[in-house]
Motif scaffolding. Structure first.
Motif, short mmCIF file in Angstrom:
data_model
loop_
_atom_site.label_atom_id
_atom_site.label_comp_id
_atom_site.label_asym_id
_atom_site.label_seq_id
_atom_site.Cartn_x
_atom_site.Cartn_y
_atom_site.Cartn_z
N THR A 139 51.49 -1.72 -3.75
CA THR A 139 52.43 -2.02 -2.66
C THR A 139 53.62 -2.83 -3.17
N ALA A 140 53.34 -3.80 -4.05
CA ALA A 140 54.43 -4.61 -4.62
C ALA A 140 55.36 -3.76 -5.47
N ILE A 141 54.79 -2.81 -6.21
CA ILE A 141 55.62 -1.91 -7.01
C ILE A 141 56.53 -1.08 -6.10
N GLY A 142 55.97 -0.57 -5.02
CA GLY A 142 56.77 0.21 -4.08
C GLY A 142 57.88 -0.61 -3.45
N ASN A 143 57.59 -1.85 -3.07
CA ASN A 143 58.62 -2.70 -2.47
C ASN A 143 59.72 -3.03 -3.47
N ALA A 144 59.32 -3.33 -4.72
CA ALA A 144 60.32 -3.64 -5.74
C ALA A 144 61.18 -2.43 -6.07
N ALA A 145 60.57 -1.25 -6.06
CA ALA A 145 61.35 -0.03 -6.30
C ALA A 145 62.30 0.23 -5.14
N ALA A 146 61.87 -0.07 -3.91
CA ALA A 146 62.70 0.18 -2.73
C ALA A 146 63.91 -0.74 -2.69
N ASP A 147 63.73 -2.02 -3.05
CA ASP A 147 64.87 -2.93 -2.99
C ASP A 147 65.73 -2.91 -4.26
#
Length: 302
Positions: free
Chosen positions: A85-93
């Protein structure tokens, strides 16, 4: 009409008979064609891929089992799902891509500069006995010295700029490349040099046509070690040297997770750093190493 069949054999045949012969010849050619080459290539690729995938699966299972054991609370030891989830959030921002591009560009440029500097120096050290005796121990000492030790001095000399990062990368990679060339040259059989002298090879031809090609495996090992040292040095510099005109790299990303006490971000940065190292090894060094070994008859697989 295919040219493989002699014209004297087909000169008296009708057009229909010629077409039949052409069909038969095409079928024979198809039987002789190595149709299994693609399948063998895919099988060889899968043979190389599945062991690392299995290792990743095992690590994930063990990781999740440790999380479920409750040794540490979830905020101290996040599980694979939380990190994903953290990887997805970091990729999104965009922070993940910014850090990845910044560190990769620094790592590649620093490593190429280290190769350009370390290769000629390595040849000189390997070929000039006085230089080796004089500077060889110093080079080995620099290779053993942890690259992080250069960071404070680099900050004083270059400030919080990219110059600090590149200096630390060079100091970490160049000694390894030099020693790799020296080790490769030392392993060149004396007989090859003797043959070169008998054939009239001059100093330059002896180095470029005989010594360096024979020393290629050792040089390649030095390059691999040089990349490893440059990547580690880069991460050390990025973690310590924060601020100024230094951009946002994976080291800063890792330190940001520490400052926020967000272990998911910390694990994300660690996994990205690890992934880059593995990707460079699999995409660059491993194929080159396989090709070199195959050319020397030391490896038979595809």
């Amino acid at each position: 009409m295919p040219t493989d069949v002699p014209t004297w054999f087909t000169s008296g045949l009708s057009t229909e008979d010629k077409d039949k012969i052409a069909d038969v010849e095409a079928g024979l050619d198809a039987l002789q064609t190595p149709t299994g080459a693609v399948q063998r290539g895919a099988a060889a690729a899968w043979k190389r891929i599945w062991p690392p995938l299995l290792a990743v699966a095992v690590v994930l299972v063990i990781w999740q089992a440790v999380v479920w054991s409750g040794i540490q609370p979830l905020w101290n030891l996040p599980g694979p799902r939380q990190v994903a989830t953290a990887i997805g959030n970091a990729a999104a921002d965009g922070s993940l891509w910014e850090a990845l591009v910044t560190s990769l560009s620094r790592g590649v440029l620093g490593f190429l500069a280290a190769v350009a500097i370390g290769t000629p120096l390595g040849i000189i050290v390997a070929r000039v006995k006085f230089v080796r005796v004089t500077f060889g121990p110093i080079i080995t000492g620099l290779q053993v010295l942890p690259s992080v030790a250069w960071v404070p001095a680099a900050i004083i000399w270059f400030g919080l700029s990219d110059g600090t990062v590149y200096f630390v990368v060079l100091m970490g990679a160049v000694p390894s490349i030099i020693n790799g060339i020296v080790a490769g040259v030392d392993q060149v059989p004396p007989l090859l040099r003797s043959v070169g002298r008998v054939l009239g090879a001059g100093r330059l031809a002896m180095v470029t046509e005989i010594v360096l090609p024979a020393a290629l495996p050792g040089y390649l090992a030095g390059l691999k070690q040089g990349w490893a040292f440059s990547w580690r040095s880069l991460m050390a510099a990025e973690i310590i040297a924060v601020g100024g005109s230094i951009g946002f790299g994976l080291g800063q990303f890792l330190d940001q997770g520490r400052q926020l006490a967000d272990m998911s971000l910390v694990f994300t940065a660690i996994l990205l750093i690890l992934a880059v190292g593995i990707a460079v090894e699999l995409a660059l060094f491993a194929p080159v190493e396989r090709a070199v070994l195959r050319r020397r008859g030391l490896r038979q697989d595809a």
